[in-house]
Enzyme design. Structure first.
Site, PDB file in Angstrom:
ATOM      1  CE  LYS A   1     -28.566 -71.150 -23.480  1.00 12.45           C
ATOM      2  NZ  LYS A   1     -28.313 -70.222 -24.700  1.00 12.45           N
TER       3      LYS A   1
ATOM      4  N   GLY B   1     -24.812 -76.006 -19.167  1.00 16.10           N
ATOM      5  CA  GLY B   1     -23.395 -77.186 -19.672  1.00 16.10           C
ATOM      6  C   GLY B   1     -23.571 -78.163 -18.901  1.00 16.10           C
TER       7      GLY B   1
ATOM      8  N   GLY C   1     -21.633 -68.111 -35.586  1.00 16.58           N
ATOM      9  CA  GLY C   1     -22.766 -67.274 -35.195  1.00 16.58           C
ATOM     10  C   GLY C   1     -24.051 -67.934 -34.772  1.00 16.58           C
TER      11      GLY C   1
ATOM     12  CG  ASP D   1     -25.735 -70.518 -30.470  1.00 17.78           C
ATOM     13  OD1 ASP D   1     -26.285 -69.444 -29.846  1.00 17.78           O
ATOM     14  OD2 ASP D   1     -24.635 -70.289 -30.542  1.00 17.78           O
TER      15      ASP D   1
ATOM     16  CB  ALA E   1     -30.899 -76.724 -19.344  1.00 13.36           C
TER      17      ALA E   1
ATOM     18  NE  ARG F   1     -12.503 -56.075 -38.862  1.00 13.34           N
ATOM     19  CZ  ARG F   1     -13.303 -55.864 -39.854  1.00 13.34           C
ATOM     20  NH1 ARG F   1     -14.050 -56.916 -40.541  1.00 13.34           N
ATOM     21  NH2 ARG F   1     -13.043 -54.808 -40.599  1.00 13.34           N
TER      22      ARG F   1
ATOM     23  CE  LYS G   1     -22.057 -75.937 -11.995  1.00 11.99           C
ATOM     24  NZ  LYS G   1     -22.120 -74.708 -11.413  1.00 11.99           N
TER      25      LYS G   1
END
Length: 299
Positions: free
Chosen positions: A223, A225, A47, A255, A229, A117, A227
């Site tokens: 963002k 990845g 999370g 995150d 930021a 879930r 490439k």
């Protein structure tokens, strides 16, 4: 003696906590009616709220989670990992209906697919106490879904004198909501990735997407990845390239980037330095399965 400004340096991170089941070493994603086998698997606390908090704690920033956590065995298992991360758990609400909350991640190369879930509501009973925390300086909202469930969250944080960041995070039921930007009014740092920015603005080009998002926020981070930021504020755009590192799992990299950027931003670093800090944190995260897994080794 610690001054009041120094005392208020902590981050409050709010969002759902998941038990992540991460399958790696896959040649392709599963298809209906057929079984495939992974060469690796990790069970990790997940999370965006926790992963960002763990990286902030690893950087030496005091950080607390405001979240609900189930009483089932999976929730209990990830709570032990969260406690070991150094994140403050004083604002965790334990409730039977808050779990099990699980994400299954299938990792293929540098891409992944998720099956999740959710359990129970996102609003923790501890929220008032968390916003009253006298050490808190900043609130990080790890997914737009949390703000959608708690629509006055930003205004309540602002009333307490907190700055606010928000990562929209991918949720197909919400990311195309035309009222998303209006619902985010008051957010200081907006932190989408390229796919999320395209869904919100309709523009796949980073510069065009930033131009559409920038009027709504003082500072937008994008963002990309591999490439790198981008950042834009007051019509000024910056770009920082990605680092070249061995990639095991990209789960939670965004995150981790958030944590690096927020930590540098709270230290009043330049936007360029903040971007580089975000990329450094994100690069560290992709080198192990699980968004905060590498931190357990002390790296």
């Amino acid at each position: 003696m610690m001054t009041h400004a120094e005392k208020r340096s902590a981050v409050l991170s709010i969002g759902r906590i998941y038990c992540d089941l991460i399958f790696t070493g896959l040649g392709h994603l599963p298809v209906l009616g057929r079984e495939i086998y992974a060469s690796g698997m990790e069970i990790a606390a997940g999370g965006g709220a926790f992963i960002a908090a763990a990286h902030l704690a690893h950087a030496g920033r005091k950080v607390a989670l405001a979240a609900r956590l189930g009483t089932d065995s999976l929730s209990t298992g990830v709570e032990e990992q969260i406690r070991d991360s150094g994140v403050d758990l004083r604002f965790i609400e334990h409730a039977d209906d808050a779990g099990p909350q699980v994400t299954v991640a299938a990792v293929v190369g540098q891409d992944r697919a998720f099956l999740t879930r959710r359990a129970g509501p996102a609003l923790p009973a501890t929220l008032d106490a968390a916003l009253d925390w006298d050490e808190a300086r900043h609130l990080h909202i790890a997914e737009y879904a949390t703000l959608h469930e708690i629509p006055d969250l930003v205004s309540r944080a602002k009333e307490k004198g907190l700055t606010v960041s928000l990562d929209p995070s991918w949720d197909a039921t919400l990311i195309y909501d035309r009222g998303l930007l209006q619902a985010c009014e008051g957010v200081d740092l907006f932190l989408p990735n390229l796919e999320e920015a395209e869904a919100i603005t309709g523009s796949a080009d980073p510069e065009a997407a930033l131009a559409k998002l920038s009027p709504a926020f003082p500072l937008v981070l994008l963002k990309g990845g591999a490439k790198g930021a981008w950042a834009m504020s007051n019509g000024r755009m910056l770009h920082a390239p990605a680092e070249t590192v061995p990639v095991i799992d990209t789960t939670g990299a965004g995150d981790a980037f958030n944590a690096g950027f927020i930590d540098a931003w709270l230290n009043e670093a330049s936007e360029d330095a903040c971007l580089k800090a975000g990329i450094r944190f994100g690069s560290r995260a992709v080198q192990a399965a699980g968004g905060a897994k590498l931190l357990a080794s002390g790296d």
